[in-house]
Design an enzyme around this catalytic site. Structure first.
Site, short mmCIF file in Angstrom:
data_model
loop_
_atom_site.label_atom_id
_atom_site.label_comp_id
_atom_site.label_asym_id
_atom_site.label_seq_id
_atom_site.Cartn_x
_atom_site.Cartn_y
_atom_site.Cartn_z
N ALA A 74 0.87 -1.33 0.08
CA ALA A 74 -0.07 -0.04 0.17
C ALA A 74 0.84 1.14 0.07
CB ALA A 74 -0.99 0.07 1.38
N GLY A 123 0.87 -4.93 1.19
CA GLY A 123 -0.30 -5.26 0.15
C GLY A 123 0.15 -5.92 -0.98
N GLU A 180 -0.12 -9.33 -0.34
CA GLU A 180 -1.61 -9.60 -0.27
C GLU A 180 -2.26 -9.78 -1.75
OE1 GLU A 180 -2.13 -6.23 2.82
OE2 GLU A 180 -2.68 -7.76 4.00
N GLU A 225 4.37 -4.82 7.71
CA GLU A 225 3.61 -3.89 8.29
C GLU A 225 3.97 -3.52 9.89
OE1 GLU A 225 2.48 -6.12 6.40
OE2 GLU A 225 1.12 -5.28 4.98
C1 LIG Z 1 -2.81 -2.62 3.86
C2 LIG Z 1 -1.53 -3.02 3.24
C3 LIG Z 1 -0.73 -2.10 4.14
C4 LIG Z 1 0.67 -1.98 3.58
O1 LIG Z 1 0.99 -2.40 2.56
S1 LIG Z 1 1.80 -1.04 4.19
C5 LIG Z 1 3.15 -1.01 3.13
C6 LIG Z 1 4.19 -2.36 3.35
N1 LIG Z 1 5.29 -2.22 2.48
C7 LIG Z 1 6.54 -1.93 2.98
O2 LIG Z 1 6.55 -1.65 4.34
C8 LIG Z 1 7.54 -2.05 2.04
C9 LIG Z 1 8.35 -0.66 2.14
N2 LIG Z 1 9.42 -0.41 1.09
C10 LIG Z 1 10.43 -1.28 1.47
O3 LIG Z 1 10.83 -1.81 2.39
C11 LIG Z 1 11.60 -0.62 0.44
O4 LIG Z 1 11.25 0.49 -0.25
C12 LIG Z 1 11.85 -1.73 -0.61
C13 LIG Z 1 12.45 -3.23 0.06
C14 LIG Z 1 10.63 -2.22 -1.47
C15 LIG Z 1 13.00 -1.20 -1.58
O5 LIG Z 1 13.93 -0.72 -0.99
P1 LIG Z 1 15.15 0.00 -1.75
O6 LIG Z 1 15.60 -0.78 -2.88
O7 LIG Z 1 16.27 0.47 -0.66
O8 LIG Z 1 14.49 1.29 -2.29
P2 LIG Z 1 13.98 2.43 -1.43
O9 LIG Z 1 14.70 3.80 -1.67
O10 LIG Z 1 13.44 2.14 0.10
O11 LIG Z 1 12.54 2.62 -1.89
C16 LIG Z 1 12.37 3.11 -3.72
C17 LIG Z 1 11.34 4.44 -3.81
O12 LIG Z 1 10.24 3.83 -3.33
C18 LIG Z 1 9.35 4.29 -2.30
N3 LIG Z 1 8.53 3.12 -1.73
C19 LIG Z 1 8.90 2.03 -1.38
N4 LIG Z 1 7.89 1.30 -0.86
C20 LIG Z 1 6.78 2.15 -0.69
C21 LIG Z 1 5.48 2.12 -0.30
N5 LIG Z 1 4.95 0.89 0.05
N6 LIG Z 1 4.78 3.12 -0.35
C22 LIG Z 1 5.28 4.43 -0.95
N7 LIG Z 1 6.47 4.34 -1.39
C23 LIG Z 1 7.17 3.65 -1.44
C24 LIG Z 1 10.41 4.78 -1.49
O13 LIG Z 1 9.93 5.86 -0.54
C25 LIG Z 1 11.40 5.41 -2.43
O14 LIG Z 1 10.85 6.65 -2.91
P3 LIG Z 1 12.01 7.80 -3.07
O15 LIG Z 1 13.05 7.26 -4.13
O16 LIG Z 1 11.13 8.97 -3.62
O17 LIG Z 1 12.63 8.09 -1.85
#
Ligand SMILES: C/C=C/C(=O)SCCNC(=O)CCNC(=O)[C@H](O)C(C)(C)COP(=O)(O)OP(=O)(O)OC[C@H]1O[C@@H](n2cnc3c(N)ncnc32)[C@H](O)[C@@H]1OP(=O)(O)O
Length: 257
Positions: free
Chosen positions: A62, A108, A111, A131
């Protein structure tokens, strides 16, 4: 459509998530996915669907940045319910949906993948429900689907540590069907979709309907409770801290508030 594209070739529909940098599932993307399914469902031409992500990831979940625009517990419960209903529809979809996963399927994103009928993964893909790292809980039925695939003990470890597993581990645990080198995943998904597309659409539809009988009343009670708690947890100070920490690219400090 702005956040995804879809097309049809040889009776197979391809849905490509196209929301850089992480194909985060914003409410806009989820609405477009609903609209794509509305068109795919009645088509007599389409016999199977492949869903994948453009860029580095399948989907990182998400849209965490969008979370800061929602404030009430009810708003978060509604967001959770919207995703739950969409993924329930996908699991019951009369045409088989194959997820071709590379890079990451987190939160998500996993999911969504778990609501597909078959998952093919890249060997190095990261799959997880992280999460709790954000001070929140999964809200698109992940708490109920993950244990069905991997068992309660593994699901507990994955959720409580927030640590992802690899594509190879996902196959070993029963979460994914097959793992391939990243550049082969999509091709293998089409190969599999092609095999299924040759079957009678009526028997495919019936088989999917029958597979869904393994869903029980407890599943629906579980997702109902998930959406209530999703709303409750989101308005805590710890959730604000976890989400802010992600945006600021730092470790969260949870105080139990
Ligand atoms: C009901 C549902 C609830 C949910 O789903 S809550 C969300 C659960 N998901 C997460 O917690 C995953 C969060 N993301 C990460 O852990 C990491 O990212 C990754 C492992 C996917 C990738 O890591 P890396 O390769 O180091 O890249 P990076 O710089 O962290 O991410 C690249 C850009 O992608 C954006 N991004 C990543 N995941 C999300 C997200 N879930 N929502 C919004 N933005 C996201 C970052 O912020 C950044 O962006 P910028 O380059 O602008 O700093």
């Amino acid at each position: 459509m702005e956040y995804l594209k879809w097309s049809v070739e040889d009776s197979i529909a391809t849905i490509t998530l196209q929301r850089p940098p992480a194909n985060a599932l914003s409410s806009g993307l989820l609405r477009e996915l609903t609209a794509a399914l509305d068109e795919i469902e009645p088509s007599r031409e389409i016999r199977a669907v492949v869903i994948h992500g453009e860029g580095r990831f399948f989907s990182a979940g998400a849209d965490i940045k969008e979370f800061t625009t929602v404030s009430s517990s009810e708003g978060f419960s509604n967001l959770g319910k919207f995703g739950q209903d969409l993924f329930d529809r996908m699991e019951k979809f009369p045409k088989p949906i194959i997820a071709a996963i590379h890079g990451a399927a987190l939160g998500g994103g996993l999911e969504l993948a778990m609501s597909c009928h078959i998952r093919l993964v890249s060997e190095t893909a990261k799959l997880g429900l992280p999460e709790l790292q954000l001070g929140i809980i999964p809200g698109f039925a992940g708490t109920q689907r993950l244990p069905k695939y991997v068992g309660t003990a593994r699901a507990a470890e994955m959720m409580l540590t927030s640590e992802p597993i690899t594509g190879l581990e996902a196959v070993q645990y029963g979460l994914a069907n097959h793992a391939y080198p990243e550049n082969e995943v999509l091709e293998q998904a089409y190969k599999l979709a092609g095999k299924i597309a040759k079957k009678s659409p009526g028997s495919v539809k019936a088989a999917i309907e029958l597979l869904n009988y393994s869903k029980t009343k407890e599943f629906y009670e579980g997702v109902k409770r998930e959406s209530e708690l999703f709303g409750e947890v989101f308005v805590s100070k710890d959730a604000k801290e976890g989400i802010q920490a992600f945006i600021e690219k730092r470790e969260p400090h949870f105080k139990g508030e």
